[in-house]
Design a protein around this motif. Structure first.
Motif, PDB file in Angstrom:
ATOM      1  N   LEU A  69      83.710  16.019  63.437  1.00  0.00           N
ATOM      2  CA  LEU A  69      84.948  16.581  62.892  1.00  0.00           C
ATOM      3  C   LEU A  69      86.002  16.779  63.983  1.00  0.00           C
ATOM      4  O   LEU A  69      87.196  16.557  63.753  1.00  0.00           O
ATOM      5  CB  LEU A  69      84.653  17.912  62.199  1.00  0.00           C
ATOM      6  N   GLU A  70      85.573  17.199  65.153  1.00  0.00           N
ATOM      7  CA  GLU A  70      86.519  17.481  66.236  1.00  0.00           C
ATOM      8  C   GLU A  70      86.996  16.214  66.952  1.00  0.00           C
ATOM      9  O   GLU A  70      88.180  16.115  67.329  1.00  0.00           O
ATOM     10  CB  GLU A  70      85.879  18.425  67.262  1.00  0.00           C
ATOM     11  N   ASN A  71      86.110  15.241  67.151  1.00  0.00           N
ATOM     12  CA  ASN A  71      86.420  14.126  68.034  1.00  0.00           C
ATOM     13  C   ASN A  71      86.633  12.789  67.330  1.00  0.00           C
ATOM     14  O   ASN A  71      87.439  11.970  67.790  1.00  0.00           O
ATOM     15  CB  ASN A  71      85.302  13.979  69.076  1.00  0.00           C
ATOM     16  N   VAL A  72      85.913  12.544  66.231  1.00  0.00           N
ATOM     17  CA  VAL A  72      86.121  11.316  65.462  1.00  0.00           C
ATOM     18  C   VAL A  72      87.210  11.538  64.422  1.00  0.00           C
ATOM     19  O   VAL A  72      88.097  10.716  64.217  1.00  0.00           O
ATOM     20  CB  VAL A  72      84.813  10.851  64.790  1.00  0.00           C
ATOM     21  N   GLY A  73      87.136  12.697  63.752  1.00  0.00           N
ATOM     22  CA  GLY A  73      88.133  13.054  62.751  1.00  0.00           C
ATOM     23  C   GLY A  73      87.810  12.503  61.367  1.00  0.00           C
ATOM     24  O   GLY A  73      86.916  11.655  61.202  1.00  0.00           O
ATOM     25  N   VAL A  74      88.527  13.012  60.399  1.00  0.00           N
ATOM     26  CA  VAL A  74      88.384  12.591  59.004  1.00  0.00           C
ATOM     27  C   VAL A  74      89.743  12.121  58.512  1.00  0.00           C
ATOM     28  O   VAL A  74      90.768  12.762  58.775  1.00  0.00           O
ATOM     29  CB  VAL A  74      87.865  13.752  58.121  1.00  0.00           C
ATOM     30  N   GLN A  75      89.743  11.013  57.796  1.00  0.00           N
ATOM     31  CA  GLN A  75      91.000  10.477  57.274  1.00  0.00           C
ATOM     32  C   GLN A  75      91.291  11.088  55.903  1.00  0.00           C
ATOM     33  O   GLN A  75      90.495  10.945  54.965  1.00  0.00           O
ATOM     34  CB  GLN A  75      90.926   8.953  57.182  1.00  0.00           C
ATOM     35  N   PHE A  76      92.418  11.788  55.805  1.00  0.00           N
ATOM     36  CA  PHE A  76      92.892  12.328  54.530  1.00  0.00           C
ATOM     37  C   PHE A  76      94.097  11.488  54.093  1.00  0.00           C
ATOM     38  O   PHE A  76      95.191  11.616  54.643  1.00  0.00           O
ATOM     39  CB  PHE A  76      93.292  13.805  54.684  1.00  0.00           C
TER      40      PHE A  76
ATOM     41  N   ASP B  88      88.773  21.713  64.228  1.00  0.00           N
ATOM     42  CA  ASP B  88      88.075  22.580  65.161  1.00  0.00           C
ATOM     43  C   ASP B  88      86.934  23.295  64.449  1.00  0.00           C
ATOM     44  O   ASP B  88      87.094  23.777  63.318  1.00  0.00           O
ATOM     45  CB  ASP B  88      89.066  23.603  65.734  1.00  0.00           C
ATOM     46  N   ARG B  89      85.784  23.362  65.087  1.00  0.00           N
ATOM     47  CA  ARG B  89      84.613  23.960  64.431  1.00  0.00           C
ATOM     48  C   ARG B  89      84.836  25.424  64.078  1.00  0.00           C
ATOM     49  O   ARG B  89      84.314  25.905  63.069  1.00  0.00           O
ATOM     50  CB  ARG B  89      83.356  23.775  65.288  1.00  0.00           C
ATOM     51  N   GLY B  90      85.619  26.122  64.880  1.00  0.00           N
ATOM     52  CA  GLY B  90      85.913  27.516  64.544  1.00  0.00           C
ATOM     53  C   GLY B  90      86.708  27.624  63.261  1.00  0.00           C
ATOM     54  O   GLY B  90      86.459  28.515  62.433  1.00  0.00           O
ATOM     55  N   LEU B  91      87.667  26.715  63.067  1.00  0.00           N
ATOM     56  CA  LEU B  91      88.457  26.702  61.828  1.00  0.00           C
ATOM     57  C   LEU B  91      87.568  26.383  60.634  1.00  0.00           C
ATOM     58  O   LEU B  91      87.667  27.029  59.581  1.00  0.00           O
ATOM     59  CB  LEU B  91      89.578  25.667  61.953  1.00  0.00           C
TER      60      LEU B  91
ATOM     61  N   SER C 109      84.231  18.930  55.679  1.00  0.00           N
ATOM     62  CA  SER C 109      85.684  18.752  55.714  1.00  0.00           C
ATOM     63  C   SER C 109      86.301  19.018  54.348  1.00  0.00           C
ATOM     64  O   SER C 109      87.378  19.621  54.253  1.00  0.00           O
ATOM     65  CB  SER C 109      86.033  17.343  56.199  1.00  0.00           C
ATOM     66  N   ALA C 110      85.625  18.590  53.279  1.00  0.00           N
ATOM     67  CA  ALA C 110      86.144  18.837  51.933  1.00  0.00           C
ATOM     68  C   ALA C 110      85.944  20.292  51.517  1.00  0.00           C
ATOM     69  O   ALA C 110      86.834  20.898  50.908  1.00  0.00           O
ATOM     70  CB  ALA C 110      85.460  17.908  50.933  1.00  0.00           C
ATOM     71  N   LEU C 111      84.784  20.856  51.833  1.00  0.00           N
ATOM     72  CA  LEU C 111      84.557  22.267  51.521  1.00  0.00           C
ATOM     73  C   LEU C 111      85.600  23.147  52.198  1.00  0.00           C
ATOM     74  O   LEU C 111      86.132  24.086  51.595  1.00  0.00           O
ATOM     75  CB  LEU C 111      83.149  22.678  51.951  1.00  0.00           C
ATOM     76  N   ALA C 112      85.900  22.833  53.440  1.00  0.00           N
ATOM     77  CA  ALA C 112      86.913  23.610  54.151  1.00  0.00           C
ATOM     78  C   ALA C 112      88.274  23.462  53.475  1.00  0.00           C
ATOM     79  O   ALA C 112      89.033  24.438  53.359  1.00  0.00           O
ATOM     80  CB  ALA C 112      86.984  23.164  55.611  1.00  0.00           C
ATOM     81  N   TYR C 113      88.594  22.246  52.997  1.00  0.00           N
ATOM     82  CA  TYR C 113      89.897  22.040  52.360  1.00  0.00           C
ATOM     83  C   TYR C 113      90.015  22.836  51.059  1.00  0.00           C
ATOM     84  O   TYR C 113      91.106  23.309  50.711  1.00  0.00           O
ATOM     85  CB  TYR C 113      90.153  20.557  52.111  1.00  0.00           C
ATOM     86  N   THR C 114      88.911  23.008  50.335  1.00  0.00           N
ATOM     87  CA  THR C 114      89.003  23.830  49.110  1.00  0.00           C
ATOM     88  C   THR C 114      89.506  25.232  49.432  1.00  0.00           C
ATOM     89  O   THR C 114      90.232  25.833  48.637  1.00  0.00           O
ATOM     90  CB  THR C 114      87.642  23.939  48.390  1.00  0.00           C
ATOM     91  N   GLN C 115      89.153  25.729  50.598  1.00  0.00           N
ATOM     92  CA  GLN C 115      89.564  27.082  50.970  1.00  0.00           C
ATOM     93  C   GLN C 115      90.975  27.111  51.554  1.00  0.00           C
ATOM     94  O   GLN C 115      91.617  28.157  51.565  1.00  0.00           O
ATOM     95  CB  GLN C 115      88.560  27.680  51.941  1.00  0.00           C
TER      96      GLN C 115
END
Length: 518
Positions: free
Chosen positions: A59-66, A90-93, A287-293
């Motif tokens: 998540l931090e270094n490769v990233g996710v394409q939205f 960022d993992r903290g986020l 990444s998707a679970l975080a986006y729901t929030q």
């Protein structure tokens, strides 16, 4: 009914009354499953942390394409690093966001008696969805219609171990694609009073589903009570698209749960490694679970996935393999590590008919998802031919298999232990228990007795027509449908739903494409 009343009724009715009680069908839905058996956990604490660390590195270094402008702006406001369509989390986020996802919640059905809890030890069985073909009541493979969909919703309603009617179990080809979601949702609402799923085929379609839920339950009610479920599939590796993200926003804004589901074809869109596949899938789901929030803090969300491995001989997806079971065990551990409910797929298989392959594949998966501790157990009835068709016969047998798994997962029952044990000295050495009062009182509930499996002698089986399981299941399905009684839908709400559908069908042009604009 009290124990005294039960005994009084049995005495007053005599043997024929007791026989009627034994043979009367009971379609009452089983309560949501509360598991009471140990979980199968194949990783130790250090290995869970290793998967977590690998996922966070991705998540931090490769990233996710939205691939969605609104999501990209949302992520910028949330403090993520955004470069073009790439989002680096960022993992903290991520940890801060997923911490606000409810660890469990209650689904509210049209009939409150069918409400079910989800999360922790609480699980539900949900039928398959999305089949472009069916094998019908005559076991003929053909295109489905809206009437076929209604048939499956009725069978779901009458299957005690199924807690939902899902949504488009089969695709109703007799309605335009652009308007199909309206009729699918109405069929779920009309033919059963269990919970159901909501279409996420486009953001506009998702909004229609939620508007219909507001008619059925009330806008204020759905803002604080989960009543349906959306599914948002990721495009592995590491992509979320505009359609799914728009539908996700529609559901989360109105506080309705979404399944955040990477679509895994192990070895094709993930590494050819069980552990590495889980690490990638975990990053995608997080990444998707975080986006729901980001959309709405505290909105219910479910860690989802679709798991398959790919045959290196043909490229075809496979089901029921050892690696899929291992991944289910591992994903269950990761979901519990983050404290969120999780979804898996059940009774999957690639068989073209309801044959031994279909049975073995489905049984392997069913056993693993129960022991993995899955919460939202989707595709639990009917799936065959890699999801290309829903089989009526398999649907019926799968539903009974779920009932058997339900009973197993409840664990041993101890409530009558002392009473049952007292029969041992009464029967003594060399006796039998068939005529003992405890056996007579408890034989119906002590051991699960499948309706669809034949355990009679070969002579009796031949005398009764030598029927194999497919024939028995189809006959059973026809009998169920003959006994179906529609759960009454409030007349005013029914009329409002019909009016809504009629208006939206006027507004949405009939087309063989998803409704994206109307």
């Amino acid at each position: 009914m009290s124990e005294t009343a039960t005994k009084t009724r049995a005495r007053s009715g005599g043997r024929s009354a007791r026989r009627s009680l034994r043979t009367a069908r009971d379609f009452t839905m089983l309560p949501g499953l509360t598991r009471n058996i140990p979980l199968c956990e194949v990783m130790d604490g250090a290995q869970v942390e290793r998967i977590d660390a690998a996922s966070m590195d991705i998540l931090e270094n490769v990233g996710v394409q939205f691939r969605d402008d609104i999501a990209l702006e949302d992520w910028k406001k949330a403090g993520a690093k955004v470069e073009g369509e790439m989002v680096y989390l960022d993992r903290g986020l991520v940890r801060d966001l997923i911490a606000t996802i409810p660890s469990d919640f209650t689904y509210h059905a049209r009939n409150p008696a069918n409400n079910v809890r989800l999360g922790g030890p609480h699980s539900v069985f949900v039928p398959m969805t999305g089949a472009p073909f069916l094998r019908d009541l005559e076991d003929v493979r053909r295109n489905p219609t809206l009437d076929d969909l209604a048939m499956f919703h009725k069978l779901s309603h009458m299957s005690p171990a199924l807690h939902s009617t899902a949504h488009h179990i089969v695709e109703p080809y007799d309605h335009p694609i652009s308007q199909r979601h309206l009729r699918i949702t109405y069929s779920s609402m009309k033919h059963s009073d269990k919970m159901f799923m909501g279409m996420t085929t486009s953001p506009k379609n998702a909004e229609d589903v939620l508007d219909m839920c507001a008619i059925l339950f009330g806008e204020d009610f759905i803002d604080s009570h989960p009543v349906t479920t959306g599914n948002c599939n990721g495009n592995s590796p590491l992509v979320w698209d505009e359609t799914m993200l728009g539908a996700m926003r529609a559901f989360c804004k109105r506080n309705q749960p979404v399944l955040c589901s990477p679509f895994v074809l192990g070895g094709a869109n993930t590494p050819a490694s069980v552990a590495a596949t889980v690490a990638q899938l975990n990053a995608e789901a997080l990444s998707a679970l975080a986006y729901t929030q980001v959309i709405r803090r505290g909105a219910p969300a479910i860690y989802g996935h679709y798991l398959s491995t790919v045959s290196m001989k043909s490229g075809a997806p496979m089901a029921g393999t050892p690696e899929i079971s291992l991944m289910n065990f591992m994903i269950g551990q990761m979901a519990r590590h983050y404290g969120v409910p999780w979804r898996t797929s059940n009774t999957l298989g690639g068989a073209k008919t309801f044959d031994a392959q279909a049975g073995y594949e489905s049984a392997t998966t069913l056993s693993s998802v129960i022991h993995a501790g899955a919460n939202y157990i989707w595709h639990s009835a009917g799936w065959n031919e890699a999801g290309m068709h829903c089989s009526v016969a398999k649907f019926i047998v799968d539903a009974e298999q779920c009932a058997m798994a339900y009973r197993m997962a409840e664990g041993p029952k101890w409530d009558d232990f002392d009473q049952a044990l007292s029969a041992v000295p009464e029967v003594g050495p060399g006796g039998h228990y068939l005529g003992h009062p405890h056996t007579q009182e408890n034989f119906q509930t002590a051991f699960f007795m499948p309706e669809l499996f034949d355990n009679n002698s070969i002579e009796q089986w031949i005398a009764e027509g030598s029927k194999e399981v497919t024939q028995r299941a189809l006959e059973h399905a026809k009998s169920l449908l003959a006994d179906y009684q529609e759960p009454v839908l409030d007349i005013a709400k029914d009329e409002e739903l019909r009016d809504y559908i009629a208006r939206r069908e006027r507004e949405i042009p009939a087309a063989d494409a998803l409704n994206q604009d109307h």
